[in-house]
Motif scaffolding. Sequence first.
Motif, PDB file in Angstrom:
ATOM      1  N   LEU A  20     -16.145 -22.048  33.043  1.00  0.00           N
ATOM      2  CA  LEU A  20     -15.826 -22.441  31.664  1.00  0.00           C
ATOM      3  C   LEU A  20     -14.764 -23.531  31.600  1.00  0.00           C
ATOM      4  N   THR A  21     -13.994 -23.684  32.670  1.00  0.00           N
ATOM      5  CA  THR A  21     -12.947 -24.701  32.669  1.00  0.00           C
ATOM      6  C   THR A  21     -13.315 -25.923  33.500  1.00  0.00           C
ATOM      7  N   GLY A  22     -14.612 -26.107  33.727  1.00  0.00           N
ATOM      8  CA  GLY A  22     -15.074 -27.349  34.333  1.00  0.00           C
ATOM      9  C   GLY A  22     -15.597 -27.264  35.738  1.00  0.00           C
ATOM     10  N   GLY A  23     -15.517 -26.112  36.368  1.00  0.00           N
ATOM     11  CA  GLY A  23     -16.082 -25.980  37.712  1.00  0.00           C
ATOM     12  C   GLY A  23     -17.595 -26.089  37.656  1.00  0.00           C
ATOM     13  N   THR A  24     -18.187 -26.602  38.712  1.00  0.00           N
ATOM     14  CA  THR A  24     -19.642 -26.760  38.708  1.00  0.00           C
ATOM     15  C   THR A  24     -20.357 -25.582  39.341  1.00  0.00           C
ATOM     16  N   VAL A  25     -19.710 -24.926  40.311  1.00  0.00           N
ATOM     17  CA  VAL A  25     -20.303 -23.777  40.980  1.00  0.00           C
ATOM     18  C   VAL A  25     -19.209 -22.746  41.222  1.00  0.00           C
ATOM     19  N   ALA A  26     -19.533 -21.486  40.995  1.00  0.00           N
ATOM     20  CA  ALA A  26     -18.610 -20.396  41.301  1.00  0.00           C
ATOM     21  C   ALA A  26     -19.361 -19.382  42.140  1.00  0.00           C
ATOM     22  N   LYS A  27     -18.694 -18.842  43.147  1.00  0.00           N
ATOM     23  CA  LYS A  27     -19.333 -17.881  44.043  1.00  0.00           C
ATOM     24  C   LYS A  27     -18.757 -16.496  43.807  1.00  0.00           C
ATOM     25  N   VAL A  28     -19.648 -15.494  43.806  1.00  0.00           N
ATOM     26  CA  VAL A  28     -19.270 -14.095  43.633  1.00  0.00           C
ATOM     27  C   VAL A  28     -20.019 -13.289  44.681  1.00  0.00           C
ATOM     28  N   VAL A  35     -23.415 -14.759  45.720  1.00  0.00           N
ATOM     29  CA  VAL A  35     -24.266 -15.342  44.684  1.00  0.00           C
ATOM     30  C   VAL A  35     -23.521 -16.524  44.081  1.00  0.00           C
ATOM     31  N   GLU A  36     -24.206 -17.644  43.919  1.00  0.00           N
ATOM     32  CA  GLU A  36     -23.610 -18.818  43.299  1.00  0.00           C
ATOM     33  C   GLU A  36     -24.069 -18.903  41.852  1.00  0.00           C
ATOM     34  N   TYR A  37     -23.099 -19.109  40.969  1.00  0.00           N
ATOM     35  CA  TYR A  37     -23.395 -19.271  39.550  1.00  0.00           C
ATOM     36  C   TYR A  37     -23.032 -20.684  39.133  1.00  0.00           C
ATOM     37  N   THR A  38     -23.825 -21.225  38.219  1.00  0.00           N
ATOM     38  CA  THR A  38     -23.535 -22.523  37.623  1.00  0.00           C
ATOM     39  C   THR A  38     -23.391 -22.316  36.119  1.00  0.00           C
ATOM     40  N   ARG A  39     -23.038 -23.360  35.405  1.00  0.00           N
ATOM     41  CA  ARG A  39     -22.897 -23.238  33.941  1.00  0.00           C
ATOM     42  C   ARG A  39     -24.199 -22.749  33.310  1.00  0.00           C
ATOM     43  N   ALA A  40     -25.322 -23.111  33.892  1.00  0.00           N
ATOM     44  CA  ALA A  40     -26.613 -22.689  33.347  1.00  0.00           C
ATOM     45  C   ALA A  40     -26.812 -21.181  33.477  1.00  0.00           C
ATOM     46  N   SER A  41     -26.114 -20.543  34.419  1.00  0.00           N
ATOM     47  CA  SER A  41     -26.292 -19.105  34.605  1.00  0.00           C
ATOM     48  C   SER A  41     -25.136 -18.293  34.018  1.00  0.00           C
ATOM     49  N   LEU A  42     -24.357 -18.882  33.105  1.00  0.00           N
ATOM     50  CA  LEU A  42     -23.263 -18.154  32.465  1.00  0.00           C
ATOM     51  C   LEU A  42     -23.722 -16.877  31.761  1.00  0.00           C
ATOM     52  N   PRO A  43     -24.854 -16.880  31.050  1.00  0.00           N
ATOM     53  CA  PRO A  43     -25.292 -15.624  30.413  1.00  0.00           C
ATOM     54  C   PRO A  43     -25.538 -14.505  31.436  1.00  0.00           C
ATOM     55  N   GLU A  44     -26.128 -14.841  32.569  1.00  0.00           N
ATOM     56  CA  GLU A  44     -26.377 -13.849  33.618  1.00  0.00           C
ATOM     57  C   GLU A  44     -25.050 -13.320  34.170  1.00  0.00           C
ATOM     58  N   LEU A  45     -24.092 -14.213  34.397  1.00  0.00           N
ATOM     59  CA  LEU A  45     -22.778 -13.819  34.893  1.00  0.00           C
ATOM     60  C   LEU A  45     -22.068 -12.939  33.863  1.00  0.00           C
ATOM     61  N   SER A  46     -22.190 -13.274  32.595  1.00  0.00           N
ATOM     62  CA  SER A  46     -21.570 -12.457  31.542  1.00  0.00           C
ATOM     63  C   SER A  46     -22.179 -11.057  31.488  1.00  0.00           C
ATOM     64  N   ARG A  47     -23.486 -10.951  31.677  1.00  0.00           N
ATOM     65  CA  ARG A  47     -24.132  -9.630  31.718  1.00  0.00           C
ATOM     66  C   ARG A  47     -23.628  -8.823  32.915  1.00  0.00           C
ATOM     67  N   TYR A  48     -23.474  -9.487  34.047  1.00  0.00           N
ATOM     68  CA  TYR A  48     -22.961  -8.830  35.243  1.00  0.00           C
ATOM     69  C   TYR A  48     -21.532  -8.318  34.998  1.00  0.00           C
TER      70      TYR A  48
END
Length: 70
Positions: A20-28, A35-48
Motif C-alpha cells: 500500500l505504500t508503494g512496494g511492488t512485491v511483498a513476500k509472505v 508466496v509473493e503478493y503484488t498490488r493486484a493481489s491485495l484482496p487475496e492478501l486482505s482475506r488471508y
Amino acid sequence: MAVNQSAQLDEAISARHKLLTGGTVAKVTKDGTTVEYTRASLPELSRYIESLSQSVNGRSNRRAPAGVRF
C-alpha cells in the motif's frame, strides 16, 4: 500448533503495508511456502489477513443467533 499464527499475521500485515505504500512485491511465508503478493493481489492478501486474525482471536465466521423479541 507448529506455526505461530500471530507471527504470520504480523508478517502478512507488514506485507500489505509495503504494497500500500508503494512496494511492488511483498513476500509472505504461508504454510511453509513463500508466496509473493503484488498490488493486484491485495484482496487475496486482505482475506488471508482476516482469516489469520479470526484464528488468532478465536472467532469464527458464524453469526450469533438472533435474539427473541417480545
